[in-house]
Write an enzyme that holds these catalytic residues in place. Structure first.
Site, PDB file in Angstrom:
ATOM      1  N   ASP A  62       0.906  -1.173   0.230  1.00  0.00           N
ATOM      2  CA  ASP A  62      -0.054  -0.080   0.014  1.00  0.00           C
ATOM      3  C   ASP A  62       0.920   1.094   0.108  1.00  0.00           C
ATOM      4  O   ASP A  62       2.075   1.175   0.237  1.00  0.00           O
ATOM      5  CB  ASP A  62      -0.896  -0.128   1.258  1.00  0.00           C
ATOM      6  CG  ASP A  62      -1.643   1.212   1.183  1.00  0.00           C
ATOM      7  OD1 ASP A  62      -2.221   1.564   0.156  1.00  0.00           O
ATOM      8  OD2 ASP A  62      -2.020   1.655   2.485  1.00  0.00           O
ATOM      9  N   SER A  63       0.239   2.385   0.126  1.00  0.00           N
ATOM     10  CA  SER A  63       1.219   3.576   0.042  1.00  0.00           C
ATOM     11  C   SER A  63       1.510   3.895   1.482  1.00  0.00           C
ATOM     12  O   SER A  63       2.550   4.731   1.662  1.00  0.00           O
ATOM     13  CB  SER A  63       0.184   4.657  -0.450  1.00  0.00           C
ATOM     14  OG  SER A  63      -0.770   4.904   0.500  1.00  0.00           O
ATOM     15  N   TYR A  85      -1.199   8.586  -1.971  1.00  0.00           N
ATOM     16  CA  TYR A  85      -1.234   8.346  -3.454  1.00  0.00           C
ATOM     17  C   TYR A  85      -2.586   9.019  -4.293  1.00  0.00           C
ATOM     18  O   TYR A  85      -2.489   9.325  -5.452  1.00  0.00           O
ATOM     19  CB  TYR A  85      -1.527   6.647  -3.833  1.00  0.00           C
ATOM     20  CG  TYR A  85      -0.420   5.894  -3.965  1.00  0.00           C
ATOM     21  CD1 TYR A  85       0.900   6.446  -3.419  1.00  0.00           C
ATOM     22  CD2 TYR A  85      -0.614   4.563  -4.214  1.00  0.00           C
ATOM     23  CE1 TYR A  85       2.065   5.335  -3.659  1.00  0.00           C
ATOM     24  CE2 TYR A  85       0.625   3.722  -4.077  1.00  0.00           C
ATOM     25  CZ  TYR A  85       2.044   4.029  -3.983  1.00  0.00           C
ATOM     26  OH  TYR A  85       2.780   3.247  -4.052  1.00  0.00           O
ATOM     27  N   GLY A  86      -3.456   9.057  -3.257  1.00  0.00           N
ATOM     28  CA  GLY A  86      -4.854   9.605  -3.905  1.00  0.00           C
ATOM     29  C   GLY A  86      -4.988  10.817  -4.816  1.00  0.00           C
ATOM     30  O   GLY A  86      -5.691  10.675  -5.632  1.00  0.00           O
ATOM     31  N   CYS A 109      -4.297  -1.972  -1.737  1.00  0.00           N
ATOM     32  CA  CYS A 109      -4.547  -0.345  -1.936  1.00  0.00           C
ATOM     33  C   CYS A 109      -5.456  -0.329  -3.369  1.00  0.00           C
ATOM     34  O   CYS A 109      -5.425  -0.906  -4.353  1.00  0.00           O
ATOM     35  CB  CYS A 109      -3.097  -0.185  -2.607  1.00  0.00           C
ATOM     36  SG  CYS A 109      -2.991   1.578  -3.133  1.00  0.00           S
ATOM     37  N   ASN A 110      -6.451   0.196  -3.075  1.00  0.00           N
ATOM     38  CA  ASN A 110      -7.494   0.425  -4.003  1.00  0.00           C
ATOM     39  C   ASN A 110      -7.038   1.117  -5.411  1.00  0.00           C
ATOM     40  O   ASN A 110      -7.375   0.668  -6.326  1.00  0.00           O
ATOM     41  CB  ASN A 110      -8.850   1.216  -3.421  1.00  0.00           C
ATOM     42  CG  ASN A 110      -9.453   0.394  -2.412  1.00  0.00           C
ATOM     43  OD1 ASN A 110     -10.442  -0.308  -2.811  1.00  0.00           O
ATOM     44  ND2 ASN A 110      -8.940   0.473  -1.386  1.00  0.00           N
ATOM     45  N   GLU A 120      -2.509   8.344   8.715  1.00  0.00           N
ATOM     46  CA  GLU A 120      -0.946   8.383   8.548  1.00  0.00           C
ATOM     47  C   GLU A 120      -0.601   9.228  10.231  1.00  0.00           C
ATOM     48  O   GLU A 120       0.420   8.733  10.702  1.00  0.00           O
ATOM     49  CB  GLU A 120      -0.653   8.982   7.537  1.00  0.00           C
ATOM     50  CG  GLU A 120      -0.624   7.943   6.268  1.00  0.00           C
ATOM     51  CD  GLU A 120       0.119   7.003   6.226  1.00  0.00           C
ATOM     52  OE1 GLU A 120       1.435   6.834   6.440  1.00  0.00           O
ATOM     53  OE2 GLU A 120      -0.229   5.737   5.699  1.00  0.00           O
ATOM     54  N   CYS A 143     -11.063   2.694   0.275  1.00  0.00           N
ATOM     55  CA  CYS A 143      -9.472   3.001   0.818  1.00  0.00           C
ATOM     56  C   CYS A 143      -9.088   2.056   1.808  1.00  0.00           C
ATOM     57  O   CYS A 143      -9.829   2.211   2.968  1.00  0.00           O
ATOM     58  CB  CYS A 143      -9.357   4.392   0.799  1.00  0.00           C
ATOM     59  SG  CYS A 143      -7.485   5.045   1.271  1.00  0.00           S
ATOM     60  N   THR A 144      -7.883   1.195   1.790  1.00  0.00           N
ATOM     61  CA  THR A 144      -7.650   0.585   2.878  1.00  0.00           C
ATOM     62  C   THR A 144      -7.098   1.150   4.219  1.00  0.00           C
ATOM     63  O   THR A 144      -7.205   0.557   5.319  1.00  0.00           O
ATOM     64  CB  THR A 144      -6.688  -0.421   2.570  1.00  0.00           C
ATOM     65  OG1 THR A 144      -5.410   0.277   1.852  1.00  0.00           O
ATOM     66  CG2 THR A 144      -6.814  -1.236   1.312  1.00  0.00           C
ATOM     67  N   HIS A 145      -7.016   2.617   4.038  1.00  0.00           N
ATOM     68  CA  HIS A 145      -6.988   3.323   5.349  1.00  0.00           C
ATOM     69  C   HIS A 145      -8.183   3.452   6.080  1.00  0.00           C
ATOM     70  O   HIS A 145      -8.121   3.629   7.271  1.00  0.00           O
ATOM     71  CB  HIS A 145      -6.386   4.654   5.071  1.00  0.00           C
ATOM     72  CG  HIS A 145      -4.725   4.882   4.703  1.00  0.00           C
ATOM     73  ND1 HIS A 145      -4.422   4.148   3.410  1.00  0.00           N
ATOM     74  CD2 HIS A 145      -3.798   5.400   5.322  1.00  0.00           C
ATOM     75  CE1 HIS A 145      -3.174   4.458   3.432  1.00  0.00           C
ATOM     76  NE2 HIS A 145      -2.651   5.239   4.614  1.00  0.00           N
TER      77      HIS A 145
END
Ligand code: DGL
Length: 291
Positions: A12-13, A44-45, A75-76, A155, A187-189
């Site tokens: 992922d990012s 990344y978004g 990561c989508n 983050e 989004c995986t976050h």
């Protein structure tokens, strides 16, 4: 043919993909994970999709070169831009994204055929969710909302601050106004923000694609006889950012996390080299998952 004891490569990012690693640890306790957090480039978004695609290809190639037996794009936006190419590059290896599994769960969940998607700007721009949902059922109404504030908040460890709640109210309002009953966390976050989201909109069903992704991973490993019989290595988490900061972040989110942390650098030609497998830790007992 890849080695059954080899790790599952996950990336992922940043921290978001750890929501998928958490499900691997719960449901596939024998499988070691080699995780890459591309924190040199997070988020990344807001980036151009072609740029994200190059990052996703570079990391996938590095995971393959490191001997991984499967790759999970946790990561989508990477799944939206690079999944097909990586599958074509490595036809003998399971390569999974998170969009298809999440879509299938949401389509099963919805009662009124109105589905919301919370995602990064880039994932919304890619239209990957809209296309995948409408391919399952053209009658679905899909409402997508870009949430640029969420990844930086996660983050920074701000999972339930006034700023986070304010952003969540703002992003959920159009979905509530549109009358969706199901919302994909695209989004995986975002699963880290689930307690806040559920508090604000308890009437909605939130879909975290992580579990369904890991079920598909298990299926793919069993089908190719690639599943590990016993856990022989600890997990290795690699960041392209600052390893000390990453250690603090992961300890905050997963105080019981039992893994090695290392760093890796992108080279100027866009290749990423990961640490040797000898950097993986000593064997962990099978019945002692780190979560
Ligand atoms: N967690 C990633 C995703 O699922 C990327 C988030 C970001 O870096 O913007 O899309």
């Amino acid at each position: 043919m890849r080695d059954r004891d080899a790790p599952i490569g996950v990336f992922d990012s940043g921290l978001g993909g750890l929501t998928v690693v958490r499900q691997i640890r719960t449901f596939l306790p024998a499988e070691p994970v080699l995780y890459v957090a591309d924190q040199a480039h997070v988020p990344y978004g807001g980036r151009p999709l072609v740029e994200v695609r190059q990052f996703a290809l570079g990391i996938s190639r590095a995971l393959y070169a490191a001997g991984c037996k499967a790759i999970v794009m946790a990561c989508n936006i990477s799944s939206a831009t690079a999944l097909d190419t990586v599958r074509q590059e490595y036809p003998d290896m399971p390569v999974l994204g998170v969009i298809g599994p999440g879509v299938r769960v949401a389509v099963r969940c919805t009662r009124n055929r109105r589905i919301g998607v919370l995602a990064t700007e880039g994932t919304v721009r890619s239209q990957a969710y809209r296309r995948a949902l409408q391919a399952c059922n053209p009658d679905l109404e899909v409402v997508e909302v870009a949430c640029p504030a969420f990844v930086p908040l996660v983050e920074a460890g701000a999972l339930d601050t006034p700023e986070t709640v304010q952003a969540a109210v703002q992003y959920l309002s159009p979905l509530c106004m549109a009358g969706v009953d199901t919302v994909i966390l695209g989004c995986t976050h975002y699963p880290f923000l689930l307690p806040v989201l559920q508090r604000i909109a308890p009437q909605l069903t939130f879909v975290d694609p992580a579990r369904a992704t890991v079920e598909r991973l298990l299926h793919a490993l069993l089908q190719r006889r690639l599943h590990a019989p016993l856990r022989t290595q600890a997990d290795l988490l690699v960041t392209t950012g600052n390893p000390d900061a990453f250690r603090r972040q992961t300890a905050l989110f997963f105080p019981d996390g039992d893994w090695q942390i290392a760093s890796a650098c992108w080279s100027s030609d866009g290749t990423l080299t990961l640490p040797e497998r000898s950097s993986f830790g000593t064997p962990c007992p099978l019945l002692c998952p780190p979560f």
